[in-house]
Write a protein that holds these residues in place. Structure first.
Motif, mmCIF file in Angstrom:
data_model
loop_
_atom_site.group_PDB
_atom_site.id
_atom_site.type_symbol
_atom_site.label_atom_id
_atom_site.label_comp_id
_atom_site.label_asym_id
_atom_site.label_seq_id
_atom_site.Cartn_x
_atom_site.Cartn_y
_atom_site.Cartn_z
ATOM 1 N N GLU A 182 43.529 43.870 44.469
ATOM 2 C CA GLU A 182 44.080 44.616 43.343
ATOM 3 C C GLU A 182 45.094 43.751 42.595
ATOM 4 O O GLU A 182 45.978 43.137 43.190
ATOM 5 C CB GLU A 182 44.760 45.896 43.817
ATOM 6 N N GLY A 183 44.955 43.681 41.282
ATOM 7 C CA GLY A 183 45.875 42.918 40.457
ATOM 8 C C GLY A 183 45.543 41.446 40.341
ATOM 9 O O GLY A 183 46.209 40.723 39.589
ATOM 10 N N TYR A 184 44.527 40.979 41.042
ATOM 11 C CA TYR A 184 44.130 39.571 40.946
ATOM 12 C C TYR A 184 43.442 39.309 39.600
ATOM 13 O O TYR A 184 42.722 40.161 39.076
ATOM 14 C CB TYR A 184 43.165 39.204 42.068
ATOM 15 N N THR A 185 43.657 38.120 39.069
ATOM 16 C CA THR A 185 42.939 37.674 37.872
ATOM 17 C C THR A 185 41.642 37.019 38.309
ATOM 18 O O THR A 185 41.645 36.150 39.187
ATOM 19 C CB THR A 185 43.783 36.674 37.070
ATOM 20 N N ILE A 186 40.529 37.422 37.713
ATOM 21 C CA ILE A 186 39.225 36.927 38.110
ATOM 22 C C ILE A 186 38.485 36.312 36.934
ATOM 23 O O ILE A 186 38.627 36.766 35.794
ATOM 24 C CB ILE A 186 38.364 38.055 38.736
ATOM 25 N N SER A 187 37.733 35.254 37.217
ATOM 26 C CA SER A 187 36.856 34.628 36.227
ATOM 27 C C SER A 187 35.462 34.570 36.829
ATOM 28 O O SER A 187 35.271 34.023 37.921
ATOM 29 C CB SER A 187 37.341 33.218 35.884
ATOM 30 N N ILE A 188 34.494 35.161 36.127
ATOM 31 C CA ILE A 188 33.148 35.278 36.673
ATOM 32 C C ILE A 188 32.120 35.219 35.550
ATOM 33 O O ILE A 188 32.370 35.700 34.449
ATOM 34 C CB ILE A 188 33.013 36.596 37.484
ATOM 35 N N THR A 189 30.972 34.615 35.836
ATOM 36 C CA THR A 189 29.925 34.428 34.829
ATOM 37 C C THR A 189 28.694 35.255 35.161
ATOM 38 O O THR A 189 28.263 35.317 36.317
ATOM 39 C CB THR A 189 29.527 32.939 34.730
ATOM 40 N N GLY A 190 28.136 35.896 34.153
ATOM 41 C CA GLY A 190 26.909 36.680 34.313
ATOM 42 C C GLY A 190 26.395 37.081 32.947
ATOM 43 O O GLY A 190 26.874 36.589 31.921
ATOM 44 N N VAL A 198 24.847 55.213 32.020
ATOM 45 C CA VAL A 198 25.648 54.906 33.204
ATOM 46 C C VAL A 198 27.092 54.585 32.854
ATOM 47 O O VAL A 198 28.023 55.025 33.529
ATOM 48 C CB VAL A 198 25.029 53.713 33.968
ATOM 49 N N TYR A 199 27.289 53.834 31.771
ATOM 50 C CA TYR A 199 28.616 53.351 31.428
ATOM 51 C C TYR A 199 29.241 54.144 30.287
ATOM 52 O O TYR A 199 28.549 54.720 29.454
ATOM 53 C CB TYR A 199 28.555 51.872 31.032
ATOM 54 N N GLY A 200 30.573 54.102 30.264
ATOM 55 C CA GLY A 200 31.307 54.745 29.185
ATOM 56 C C GLY A 200 31.278 53.902 27.917
ATOM 57 O O GLY A 200 30.678 52.824 27.867
ATOM 58 N N GLU A 201 31.971 54.385 26.914
ATOM 59 C CA GLU A 201 31.951 53.726 25.602
ATOM 60 C C GLU A 201 32.505 52.308 25.658
ATOM 61 O O GLU A 201 32.022 51.411 24.969
ATOM 62 C CB GLU A 201 32.770 54.555 24.613
ATOM 63 N N ASN A 202 33.518 52.084 26.481
ATOM 64 C CA ASN A 202 34.156 50.773 26.566
ATOM 65 C C ASN A 202 33.796 50.045 27.860
ATOM 66 O O ASN A 202 34.571 49.217 28.350
ATOM 67 C CB ASN A 202 35.683 50.924 26.475
ATOM 68 N N GLU A 203 32.626 50.332 28.399
ATOM 69 C CA GLU A 203 32.241 49.740 29.673
ATOM 70 C C GLU A 203 30.912 48.986 29.586
ATOM 71 O O GLU A 203 30.025 49.365 28.838
ATOM 72 C CB GLU A 203 32.135 50.822 30.754
ATOM 73 N N PHE A 204 30.816 47.942 30.392
ATOM 74 C CA PHE A 204 29.561 47.212 30.601
ATOM 75 C C PHE A 204 29.678 46.533 31.962
ATOM 76 O O PHE A 204 30.720 46.628 32.626
ATOM 77 C CB PHE A 204 29.324 46.179 29.485
ATOM 78 N N ALA A 205 28.629 45.860 32.388
ATOM 79 C CA ALA A 205 28.672 45.126 33.660
ATOM 80 C C ALA A 205 28.379 43.664 33.399
ATOM 81 O O ALA A 205 27.505 43.323 32.592
ATOM 82 C CB ALA A 205 27.659 45.692 34.646
ATOM 83 N N VAL A 206 29.116 42.790 34.065
ATOM 84 C CA VAL A 206 28.777 41.366 34.076
ATOM 85 C C VAL A 206 27.900 41.179 35.311
ATOM 86 O O VAL A 206 28.347 41.361 36.441
ATOM 87 C CB VAL A 206 30.044 40.481 34.107
ATOM 88 N N ALA A 207 26.635 40.872 35.091
ATOM 89 C CA ALA A 207 25.642 41.033 36.153
ATOM 90 C C ALA A 207 24.815 39.772 36.390
ATOM 91 O O ALA A 207 24.768 38.857 35.555
ATOM 92 C CB ALA A 207 24.712 42.196 35.823
ATOM 93 N N ARG A 208 24.171 39.755 37.542
ATOM 94 C CA ARG A 208 23.145 38.780 37.904
ATOM 95 C C ARG A 208 22.034 39.545 38.609
ATOM 96 O O ARG A 208 22.256 40.639 39.136
ATOM 97 C CB ARG A 208 23.706 37.731 38.861
ATOM 98 N N LEU A 209 20.842 38.984 38.617
ATOM 99 C CA LEU A 209 19.767 39.590 39.388
ATOM 100 C C LEU A 209 19.985 39.289 40.858
ATOM 101 O O LEU A 209 20.285 38.162 41.235
ATOM 102 C CB LEU A 209 18.409 39.053 38.943
ATOM 103 N N ALA A 210 19.831 40.310 41.697
ATOM 104 C CA ALA A 210 20.039 40.167 43.132
ATOM 105 C C ALA A 210 18.767 40.517 43.885
ATOM 106 O O ALA A 210 18.023 41.410 43.495
ATOM 107 C CB ALA A 210 21.181 41.065 43.595
ATOM 108 N N MET A 211 18.524 39.793 44.964
ATOM 109 C CA MET A 211 17.364 40.042 45.819
ATOM 110 C C MET A 211 17.851 40.345 47.222
ATOM 111 O O MET A 211 18.619 39.579 47.800
ATOM 112 C CB MET A 211 16.437 38.817 45.845
ATOM 113 N N THR A 212 17.421 41.467 47.772
ATOM 114 C CA THR A 212 17.813 41.834 49.125
ATOM 115 C C THR A 212 16.728 41.532 50.153
ATOM 116 O O THR A 212 17.020 41.385 51.334
ATOM 117 C CB THR A 212 18.159 43.331 49.208
ATOM 118 N N CYS A 213 15.474 41.437 49.720
ATOM 119 C CA CYS A 213 14.374 41.155 50.649
ATOM 120 C C CYS A 213 13.360 40.203 50.023
ATOM 121 O O CYS A 213 13.141 39.100 50.493
ATOM 122 C CB CYS A 213 13.696 42.449 51.074
ATOM 123 N N CYS A 214 12.734 40.653 48.923
ATOM 124 C CA CYS A 214 11.719 39.835 48.264
ATOM 125 C C CYS A 214 11.785 40.067 46.766
ATOM 126 O O CYS A 214 12.560 40.882 46.273
ATOM 127 C CB CYS A 214 10.328 40.159 48.806
#
Length: 280
Positions: A182-190, A198-214
């Motif tokens: 909590e309170g940490y500054t983060i830098s992430i690319t996606g 799903v998201y509100g007016e001021n929301e989005f996700a910084v995402a990547r495709l993930a594989m759990t099996c195949c």
């Protein structure tokens, strides 16, 4: 006395060729790393095991090469040769636009990935106070903390720099231990993932495709972001997000789960990152 002429058994020969071809292809995929286009890293030992079994079957079949057979049956060989032929066909790279469907199995890779807090946010401070009164704190040296720290973590400055190849590791870490950061500054690319359902007016996700099996279970995985200028962000565009991690909890099926939010302070364009992430 007539000399017996040995006749090559064509069925056994084709079976051996198919087994060697299939086993060789599996061994090549595992050794070269190309198997990661289809399955996750944890499947590598099983691929080597399969290749060994194919080799043993082919070796065992050599004893039947000159055994007479009056009726040739080779339909079962297609079970091995068809996968080999499919692998030889050209394959298109993974395209994020083909997987941007939000559902219970997309950003929520699994409920096991999201840690249910032991205490509600209102109880956390009270519990921490009682622990400080009754349990002495163990002192840890700065050297030990650095050795045990996650890659990209700077505890002194409360910063997290998520490299492209550790996106999946940090995705799991932040959902499992959200309160610690909590309170940490983060830098992430996606890439930018939007969904008004799903998201509100001021929301989005910084995402990547993930594989759990195949490759069949590829789905978006990312961190929720709060940003005033969401309409200006282009869907599927690659960006680097900088911001502050904030505690957030969501109710799911009667239980409360961690769902950290990045309060965005800066967004910069980024190069596309090839491949997928493995969140385990």
């Amino acid at each position: 006395m007539k000399k017996t002429v040995k006749v090559l058994n064509s069925q056994v020969l084709i079976e051996i060729v198919c087994q060697i071809s299939f086993g060789g292809m599996i061994a090549y995929l595992a050794a070269s790393g190309d198997y990661l286009r289809y399955v996750t890293p944890r499947m590598r030992p099983y691929l080597y095991f399969t290749a060994c079994i194919m080799g043993l079957w082919a070796l065992a079949g050599t004893g039947r090469l000159f055994r007479p057979r009056y009726k040739i049956r080779m339909n079962h060989c297609f079970l091995l040769i068809i996968p080999v032929l499919i692998m030889l066909l050209p394959h298109t790279p993974i395209d994020i636009s083909s997987y941007n469907t939000i559902g219970e199995s997309s950003l929520q890779i699994s409920q096991a990935e999201r840690k249910e807090p032991e205490h509600t946010p209102d109880q956390a401070e009270e519990t921490a106070g009682r622990q400080q009164e009754t349990v002495p704190l163990e002192k840890t040296s700065a050297k030990e903390e650095n050795e045990n720290a996650m890659p990209g973590l700077n505890k002194a400055e409360k910063k997290i720099m998520v490299s492209d190849d550790l996106f999946g590791m940090w995705y799991s870490e932040l959902y499992m231990h959200m309160e610690q950061y909590e309170g940490y500054t983060i830098s992430i690319t996606g890439y930018v993932l939007k969904d008004p359902k799903v998201y509100g007016e001021n929301e989005f996700a910084v995402a990547r495709l993930a594989m759990t099996c195949c490759v069949a279970d590829l789905a978006p995985a990312g961190l929720l972001c709060n940003y005033r200028e969401v309409p200006d962000l282009k869907e599927d565009s690659w960006i680097t997000v900088e911001g502050t991690l904030t505690l957030n909890y969501e109710d799911y099926d009667g239980h409360k789960y961690a769902n950290p939010i990045i309060m965005v302070t800066k967004i910069t364009p980024a190069e596309k990152v090839e491949g997928y992430v493995y969140p385990y």
